[in-house]
Design a protein around this motif. Sequence first.
Motif, PDB file in Angstrom:
ATOM      1  N   UNK A 166      37.101 -17.373  22.490  1.00  6.00           N
ATOM      2  CA  UNK A 166      37.686 -16.506  23.495  1.00  6.00           C
ATOM      3  C   UNK A 166      39.003 -15.888  23.077  1.00  6.00           C
ATOM      4  N   UNK A 167      39.541 -16.354  21.957  1.00  3.07           N
ATOM      5  CA  UNK A 167      40.810 -15.833  21.430  1.00  3.07           C
ATOM      6  C   UNK A 167      40.655 -15.586  19.928  1.00  3.07           C
ATOM      7  N   UNK A 168      39.699 -14.772  19.584  1.00  2.00           N
ATOM      8  CA  UNK A 168      39.435 -14.483  18.177  1.00  2.00           C
ATOM      9  C   UNK A 168      39.433 -12.977  17.985  1.00  2.00           C
ATOM     10  N   UNK A 169      40.461 -12.476  17.293  1.00  3.09           N
ATOM     11  CA  UNK A 169      40.598 -11.046  17.064  1.00  3.09           C
ATOM     12  C   UNK A 169      40.848 -10.790  15.585  1.00  3.09           C
ATOM     13  N   UNK A 170      40.309  -9.688  15.115  1.00  2.00           N
ATOM     14  CA  UNK A 170      40.536  -9.292  13.735  1.00  2.00           C
ATOM     15  C   UNK A 170      42.028  -9.163  13.440  1.00  2.00           C
ATOM     16  N   UNK A 171      42.781  -8.674  14.411  1.00  2.00           N
ATOM     17  CA  UNK A 171      44.212  -8.480  14.206  1.00  2.00           C
ATOM     18  C   UNK A 171      44.919  -9.774  13.814  1.00  2.00           C
ATOM     19  N   UNK A 172      44.414 -10.905  14.281  1.00  2.00           N
ATOM     20  CA  UNK A 172      45.023 -12.179  13.939  1.00  2.00           C
ATOM     21  C   UNK A 172      44.889 -12.467  12.444  1.00  2.00           C
ATOM     22  N   UNK A 173      43.766 -12.096  11.874  1.00  2.00           N
ATOM     23  CA  UNK A 173      43.569 -12.326  10.447  1.00  2.00           C
ATOM     24  C   UNK A 173      44.178 -11.209   9.607  1.00  2.00           C
ATOM     25  N   UNK A 174      44.375 -10.030  10.174  1.00  2.00           N
ATOM     26  CA  UNK A 174      45.158  -9.009   9.469  1.00  2.00           C
ATOM     27  C   UNK A 174      46.596  -9.508   9.316  1.00  2.00           C
ATOM     28  N   UNK A 175      47.111 -10.193  10.328  1.00  2.00           N
ATOM     29  CA  UNK A 175      48.445 -10.794  10.210  1.00  2.00           C
ATOM     30  C   UNK A 175      48.457 -11.841   9.095  1.00  2.00           C
ATOM     31  N   UNK A 201      36.075  -5.733  17.105  1.00  2.00           N
ATOM     32  CA  UNK A 201      36.679  -4.690  16.269  1.00  2.00           C
ATOM     33  C   UNK A 201      35.816  -3.440  16.411  1.00  2.00           C
ATOM     34  N   UNK A 202      36.240  -2.521  17.309  1.00  2.00           N
ATOM     35  CA  UNK A 202      35.397  -1.389  17.692  1.00  2.00           C
ATOM     36  C   UNK A 202      36.096  -0.035  17.535  1.00  2.00           C
ATOM     37  N   UNK A 203      36.777   0.211  16.430  1.00  2.00           N
ATOM     38  CA  UNK A 203      37.330   1.558  16.255  1.00  2.00           C
ATOM     39  C   UNK A 203      36.207   2.574  16.124  1.00  2.00           C
ATOM     40  N   UNK A 204      36.494   3.807  16.444  1.00  2.00           N
ATOM     41  CA  UNK A 204      35.508   4.858  16.223  1.00  2.00           C
ATOM     42  C   UNK A 204      35.602   5.353  14.776  1.00  2.00           C
ATOM     43  N   UNK A 205      34.493   5.808  14.262  1.00  2.00           N
ATOM     44  CA  UNK A 205      34.475   6.304  12.889  1.00  2.00           C
ATOM     45  C   UNK A 205      35.563   7.344  12.630  1.00  2.00           C
TER      46      UNK A 205
END
Length: 257
Positions: A52-61, A183-187
């Motif tokens: 519930x608290x897993x984001x790509x941004x955390x691993x980018x850090x 992680x859902x950025x648009x192309x």
Amino acid sequence: MNDPTLPILFLPGSYSTAVAWAPIQAHLPERWEMYAETLPGYAGVPDPRSPGQSRVEMLVDWIAEKTEQIGSPVHLVGHSYGALLALAAALLRPDLVRSLLTYECNAMAVTRDGRPFPWLEEVRQAPDALRAAFEAGEADAARIIIDFYGGKGTFAHLPAPVRAFCQTGVEANLLDWESGFAFRPDLIEFAGLQTPATLVIGGNAIQPVRDMNEALANVIPGANLSRVDGAGHFLISTHPAACADLLTAHLHRVAAF
């Protein structure tokens, strides 16, 4: 003297460790400045994430911390989920990344014109099945994901110690999927990426990986899309010489900029 295109930071995929890069590194010049990291959650590496608290941004850090330890921007090289993280770092923290090379990037939740790719819901079935199998206590639950990428029977043909290690990584892999789907950025967001990029897929890549990498290569300015004939998702292990050749060509291209 080190090649001016370096240092290189290697990120493995799920169910893996930094050692996964050894076959490729064996084909590269020893003088190159190479670093490889095991991803958080695997082989005892502390993981900042939780369900519930897993984001790509955390691993980018986390990648930012590693580059700070190295002392300069890096050529970021990733496989599978490690490739997704490398792609995210190039998008979110371009100051960290001198160039980008991905093998079988699985950023499957990226959207096109605000809409997911048509196979996304089918892809979601794999981690759902993994969670159900793990919660049911199945000793080979990791098989579901390994076979999803490699085809039925791939997991069964792995050496027993590798199968056992994969099973220890199921909970981390579920967090990988959770963050990956978030992680859902648009192309179109990648159209402004100024990082030199090469995206590599296997000639036998599954359709979602093939479609996503082709779409990314079409929008990232100057990106190269390369295929390794006869290879599937685990190409860094099965075709290390070809993968090393593509990395070398990428670094030479970057050095010429």
